[in-house]
Design a protein around this motif. Structure first.
Motif, PDB file in Angstrom:
ATOM      1  N   GLN B 412       0.830  -1.193   0.000  1.00 12.42           N
ATOM      2  CA  GLN B 412       0.000   0.000   0.000  1.00 12.42           C
ATOM      3  C   GLN B 412       0.868   1.248   0.000  1.00 12.42           C
ATOM      4  O   GLN B 412       0.594   2.218  -0.702  1.00 12.42           O
ATOM      5  N   ASP B 416       0.909   4.043  -2.905  1.00 13.29           N
ATOM      6  CA  ASP B 416       0.605   5.448  -2.635  1.00 13.29           C
ATOM      7  C   ASP B 416       1.753   6.352  -3.067  1.00 13.29           C
ATOM      8  O   ASP B 416       1.538   7.418  -3.649  1.00 13.29           O
ATOM      9  N   THR B 419       1.704   6.609  -6.801  1.00 11.77           N
ATOM     10  CA  THR B 419       0.501   7.286  -7.288  1.00 11.77           C
ATOM     11  C   THR B 419       0.550   8.775  -7.002  1.00 11.77           C
ATOM     12  O   THR B 419       0.336   9.603  -7.886  1.00 11.77           O
ATOM     13  N   TYR B 420       0.852   9.115  -5.739  1.00 13.52           N
ATOM     14  CA  TYR B 420       0.845  10.546  -5.390  1.00 13.52           C
ATOM     15  C   TYR B 420       2.082  11.258  -5.906  1.00 13.52           C
ATOM     16  O   TYR B 420       2.035  12.425  -6.275  1.00 13.52           O
ATOM     17  N   ASN B 424      -0.193  10.877 -10.242  1.00 15.32           N
ATOM     18  CA  ASN B 424      -1.172  11.955 -10.179  1.00 15.32           C
ATOM     19  C   ASN B 424      -0.670  13.270 -10.760  1.00 15.32           C
ATOM     20  O   ASN B 424      -1.369  13.889 -11.558  1.00 15.32           O
ATOM     21  N   PRO B 534      -8.317  -2.289  -6.468  1.00 14.92           N
ATOM     22  CA  PRO B 534      -8.543  -1.797  -7.828  1.00 14.92           C
ATOM     23  C   PRO B 534      -8.076  -0.358  -7.963  1.00 14.92           C
ATOM     24  O   PRO B 534      -8.595   0.534  -7.303  1.00 14.92           O
ATOM     25  N   SER B 535      -7.064  -0.129  -8.792  1.00 20.86           N
ATOM     26  CA  SER B 535      -6.532   1.223  -8.955  1.00 20.86           C
ATOM     27  C   SER B 535      -5.666   1.281 -10.198  1.00 20.86           C
ATOM     28  O   SER B 535      -5.339   0.247 -10.774  1.00 20.86           O
ATOM     29  N   ARG B 536      -5.286   2.476 -10.588  1.00 23.34           N
ATOM     30  CA  ARG B 536      -4.393   2.620 -11.730  1.00 23.34           C
ATOM     31  C   ARG B 536      -3.050   1.964 -11.444  1.00 23.34           C
ATOM     32  O   ARG B 536      -2.421   1.398 -12.326  1.00 23.34           O
ATOM     33  N   PHE B 537      -2.612   2.031 -10.181  1.00 23.49           N
ATOM     34  CA  PHE B 537      -1.314   1.450  -9.859  1.00 23.49           C
ATOM     35  C   PHE B 537      -1.316  -0.056 -10.086  1.00 23.49           C
ATOM     36  O   PHE B 537      -0.335  -0.627 -10.561  1.00 23.49           O
ATOM     37  N   GLY B 615      -9.476  -1.765 -12.433  1.00 25.93           N
ATOM     38  CA  GLY B 615      -9.799  -0.478 -11.845  1.00 25.93           C
ATOM     39  C   GLY B 615      -9.029   0.706 -12.389  1.00 25.93           C
ATOM     40  O   GLY B 615      -9.036   1.774 -11.789  1.00 25.93           O
TER      41      GLY B 615
END
Lengths: 336, 667
Positions: B412, B416, B419-420, B424, B534-537, B615
């Motif tokens: 996780q 993150d 992603t961040y 993003n 489910p995420s872009r990552f 996702g």
């Protein structure tokens, strides 16, 4: 890459050695052959003498969710055992299944959740008439917004949509751009969540899971790790045997409130799931036609068989047989 | 989704290099200026004209595509073209069905197939022996036994049947086209290259439903979509082989007055033989990777158990058939390679033919005896049940349960951070800028890196993206693809250099890379989801897992190819290991790095659809949507075309950039 030829090329030795090996293998096969096992010829004769039923072959579509599989295999197994049909199960998505009605490749879709677009193309009133509605199968589809049970227990007021904005921050993820995340479902499902979120002024963003597998994994994770999660889900579904997802109340469904997709601001209606069959198959009128016509059962029935398959890891045929053995009275009613 | 080691892009650009313009600033400085200006304008305009649309809305162009499909569907009973293709489809079904009754399903009234497992194993082993020798015979025998021992005998036979039929057709179609490709002029080559690019980048999901429309459900659809996907490698590679037959040889034989046909059959084809075999090999690998996709339209084979396990979120039971696909891939790969080496040996007369004939005759008799036995006795016809498959599935399940339990927090955190920190901000810039700003910026960057020759393809592709109406989704996808490619290259450089420098590392890592390339992505969908949600990552991780092996292999091979004398020279001047890698090995392996980045990017792109299922939204979701809901077909098709356009654009920019590099080095 090293291989046998290289050595063989140099010394020709590999082939001699191989010859001995082969001779040994040959002898072993013969010994084993004399050793026993049933004879295939006997069984072939037996099969020939067994008059095959007048039912012939039936093509049953298997759409990709376990509840569907449960219904399909129960009907298929009954047709096979009681009516002597040969059932061809075909793993297909809904869209493709409907295309198969006209070409004789699909005879039965046993659980349809409503496809107005396909009905327009394939029903007699407006399309080519290759498919027809064969009535409800007794299951009722419940679509809605669900949260994991731990969340409902700790924050009971979350089960009303009016309180969702209060928790929006908690629902936010890396995907939701600062708003709360609403997990949209597999693309095959009817969903109006973007419109509902908009029209109810909810501070959420719909993020599409993209597949049922992704949605289920997300709910399992959220329950295990006690994470905030709200998303689209449906019953009957085997996951409910595992996690008792709680439904969030939306403004009640009224007739017509979903007619304009952009203006939807109400909950999903209950869907009467129905059987769709190939018109030419019905016209041919085999014994399985009546079976399919008569087939109905309940959500609990389906959930049980689906649980045999997904939780207990039984093969669909076995799961269907088990249920049929335990519910012979219901089966008899279908055969009439 | 290809399994090939390198999706080959081999058309040699024979154009004379134009004189490079004198540069005042290096390219990276120009790029920084462009990005700087982009950010500056973005600050004032972000959020305007992003062309974002609600998920279920469509444009007129997309609606027109849907209507076109509907029109074809409505005319299917009267349209002679559909009748013809349907006939072809029915013929495929007959062939496949006949083969199935032979080896995989009961041929009623027989309770078993015509040839039982023992006979099939014996015949396959004998064929391996005849084609490539003892080692291969053992490999083939063991592979076939493993199909039965793990409980997927008939699914494995089905997959081999579909692959066999599809590859045969691909060769029949592909070889003549390869001859054309290998002998055509520049324009012909350009046209074919673009067509092949299109076939290889168009996501298979997009043409699944039209293929069903024209050819029917099941074996016919499976064969057709496998052929579409598998035919480009043989055209590219065999065509390349034919083109590269040395000029002098051809001129020498031409002077003896041969016809074009003689030149082709007596000189070009024989001399390109080994390249053609490589092409067939790659085509076979590509065909295998369609197994799970074909299962979506009831294509028989190992893809079916993989998919149905996916429906139940059952990792273990998806893994076992998935791993057997890897077994088939390894078996076919080694066999074709060894067979071609062996036949070369035979051609050079290095094999004792008499001895060989005797051994083959003797073992052939043994195989026939096994076939006879398998026709008589049930034990030799029906594979005995074992618990091997169940044991492995349970093991895999508990292994993944342990992994998810153990690494949950860590994964996780990584997700993150990426992603961040990366995803993003980049997406904010690329997708949230007004579309014209992003378009101009991409155009400027294309010009900076690829020069004038990158300009035309970029303009065409950007225009296409705008026309098909999924600009915002395409830009979100572009962001993910770029981030994934950066991660792939980071992995490729680290692992590739390590593998090239340490033989032991190479030995350990390579089998994992082979498996990573061949195992169907659907198998690791659930574990990846369980780790990252489910995420872009998650989509990026799935893309990296799929694309990294190719890039790592290419980098490793490139670095290993750096001449030892150069290395020794560097060592003698007392450079440290770090200097050796960064100053000598990596710069000298530059071509391999560029190729690795190019291949990595295209592989990542081919995973966009899978990304949509975990996702990531964007184009991947649109394609799955189009494949799932009849009324959204046009949107799915538009998304598929958009992916092709993205792929061709990025590929052309990179190639033009490499060309520019070469030019400036030469200057």
């Amino acid at each position: 890459m090293p291989n046998g030829w290289k050595r063989a090329g140099r010394k020709h030795g590999g082939w001699k050695q191989g010859g001995r090996l082969a001779a040994a293998a040959c002898a072993m096969a013969l010994i084993a052959g004399c050793g026993g096992g049933g004879s295939i010829d006997d069984q072939t004769q037996e099969n020939e003498s067994k008059a095959s039923g007048d039912c012939g072959e039936v093509n049953m579509a298997i759409n990709p969710w376990v509840g569907y599989e449960a219904s399909a295999y129960v009907v298929g197994t009954v047709a096979q055992e009681e009516l002597g049909c040969t059932i061809n199960y075909k793993e297909l998505k809904e869209d493709v299944s409907w295309q198969g009605f006209g070409t004789g490749e699909v005879d039965i879709v046993i659980e349809d959740w409503g496809h107005p677009d396909l009905e327009k193309k394939f029903f007699a009133e407006s399309g080519d008439g290759s498919a027809e509605d064969f009535g409800p199968n007794g299951n009722v589809g419940i679509i809605g917004w669900f949260v994991p049970p731990w969340l409902a227990e700790e924050h009971p007021d979350i089960l009303d949509y009016k309180n969702l904005n209060k928790y929006a921050k908690e629902f936010s993820t890396s995907e939701s751009g600062g708003k709360g995340q609403f997990l949209g479902a597999d693309p095959s499902y009817v969903q109006f969540d973007e419109a509902i979120v908009n029209n109810l002024d909810l501070d959420f963003k719909v993020v599409f899971s993209g597949s049922e597998a992704a949605t289920i994994t997300a709910f399992q994770r959220a329950e295990k790790n006690k994470e905030f999660l709200i998303g689209y889900f449906y019953e009957p579904q085997w996951l409910f045997a595992d996690i008792d997802l709680q439904r969030v109340k939306l403004p009640e469904y009224t007739d017509g409130c979903q007619d304009d997709p952009a203006k939807v601001d109400c909950d999903y209606p209950e869907t009467e799931l129905k059987k769709i069959v190939s018109t030419s198959w019905v016209d041919d009128g085999g014994p399985a036609v009546d079976l399919v016509k008569n087939f109905t059962w309940t959500n609990d029935d389906q959930n049980l068989v689906a649980k045999y398959i997904s939780e207990d890891g039984m093969a669909p045929e076995e799961a269907a047989k088990k249920w049929i053995d335990e519910n012979q009275d219901k089966v008899d009613a279908w055969i009439g | 989704m290809s399994v090939t080691t390198a999706r080959p892009r081999l058309d040699p650009d024979t154009s004379a290099p134009p004189q490079p313009p004198r540069r005042t600033l290096p390219r990276w400085a120009w790029a920084l200026i462009v990005i700087g200006v982009w950010i500056l304008i973005w600050v004032f305009t972000k959020g305007q004209d992003t062309l974002q649309m609600p998920q279920r809305a469509h444009t007129d162009v997309q609606q027109a595509l849907t209507e076109f499909r509907d029109a074809v569907l409505a005319s299917r009973d009267t349209n002679p073209l559909v009748e013809l293709t349907y006939q072809i489809g029915a013929w495929f079904v007959d062939v496949v069905d006949w083969l199935q009754r032979l080896v995989s399903i009961p041929d009623f009234p027989r309770p078993v197939p015509q040839i039982g497992w023992l006979g099939v194993v014996a015949l396959a082993t004998w064929a391996g022996l005849a084609a490539a020798g003892w080692r291969i015979a053992i490999l083939v025998g063991a592979s076939f036994l493993s199909f039965g021992l793990f409980g997927y005998w008939s699914d494995s036979m089905d997959l081999l049947i579909i692959t066999g039929v599809a590859v045969t057709i691909a060769i029949l179609i592909g070889l003549p086209l390869a001859v054309y490709y290998g002998t055509a002029g520049r324009t012909g080559v350009k046209v074919v290259t673009t067509l092949l690019d299109l076939m290889q980048t168009m996501p298979t999901f997009v043409y699944l439903s039209p293929v069903v429309l024209f050819f029917g459900i099941g074996a016919s659809a499976a064969v057709v979509c496998t052929v579409i996907y598998a035919v480009p490698p043989i055209i590219r590679i065999a065509g390349h082989g034919i083109r590269n037959v040395s000029r002098t040889t051809i001129e020498a034989t031409d002077s003896s007055g041969q016809t074009r046909w003689q030149r082709l059959t007596k000189v070009q084809l024989p001399m390109a033989r080994s390249t053609i075999v490589v092409g067939i090999n790659q085509t076979t690998m590509a065909a295998l990777s369609m197994a799970t996709i074909a299962a979506f339209v009831d294509g028989p084979g190992l893809g079916q158990p993989v998919l149905s396990a996916l429906v139940r979120n059952d990792v273990g039971n998806a893994f076992v058939p998935g791993a057997l696909i890897v077994v088939i891939a390894v078996m076919l790969d080694r066999t074709t390679t060894a067979a071609s080496e062996a036949s070369e040996k035979a051609a050079r007369g290095q094999i004792d033919l008499r001895m060989r004939r005797m051994v083959l005759a003797a073992t052939g008799v043994a195989a026939l005896v096994a076939v006879w036995v398998s026709r008589q006795y049930v034990w030799a016809a029906e594979f005995p049940e074992t618990s091997w498959g169940v044991t492995v599935a349970d093991g895999v399940d508990s292994f993944f349960a342990w992994i998810t339990e153990t690494f949950d927090g860590l994964t996780q955190a990584v997700a993150d951070a990426v992603t961040y920190g990366l995803l993003n901000p980049l997406q904010e810039l690329i997708a949230e800028s007004p579309w014209w700003l992003t378009a101009l910026a991409i155009l400027a960057l294309a010009l900076v890196f690829g020069g004038v020759r990158a300009l035309l393809p970029t303009v065409v592709c950007l225009t296409g993206l705008r026309v098909f109406g999924l600009w915002h989704d395409a830009m979100v996808t572009l962001t993910m693809v770029l981030v994934a490619t950066v991660l792939v290259m980071a992995l490729a450089v680290v692992l590739g250099v390590w593998m090239a420098r340490r033989r032991a590392v190479d030995l350990v890592v390579r089998p994992f890379l082979d498996a990573g390339q061949t195992i169907p992505p659907f198998v690791y969908l659930i574990p990846v989801l369980a780790l990252f949600g489910p995420s872009r990552f998650t989509a990026i991780i799935a893309g990296v897992v799929y694309a990294a092996p190719v890039a790592i292999k290419l980098v490793a091979d490139g670095v290993r190819g750096v001449s030892t004398t150069t290395l020794e020279a560097a060592r003698s001047t007392g450079s440290t290991t770090w200097q050796e890698i960064t100053k000598v090995q990596l710069p000298m392996a530059r071509d391999s790095l560029v190729l690795a980045a190019n291949q990595g990017l295209l592989y990542v792109l081919s995973m966009v659809v899978i990304g949509g299922m975990v996702g990531a939204g964007a184009l991947g979701y649109d394609i799955v949507l189009g494949a799932s809901r009849s009324e959204e077909w046009g949107k799915g098709a538009a998304a598929g075309i958009s992916i092709v356009l993205l792929g061709i654009m990025l590929d052309r920019i990179m190639r033009a950039s490499a060309q520019e590099d070469a030019d400036s080095h030469r200057a």
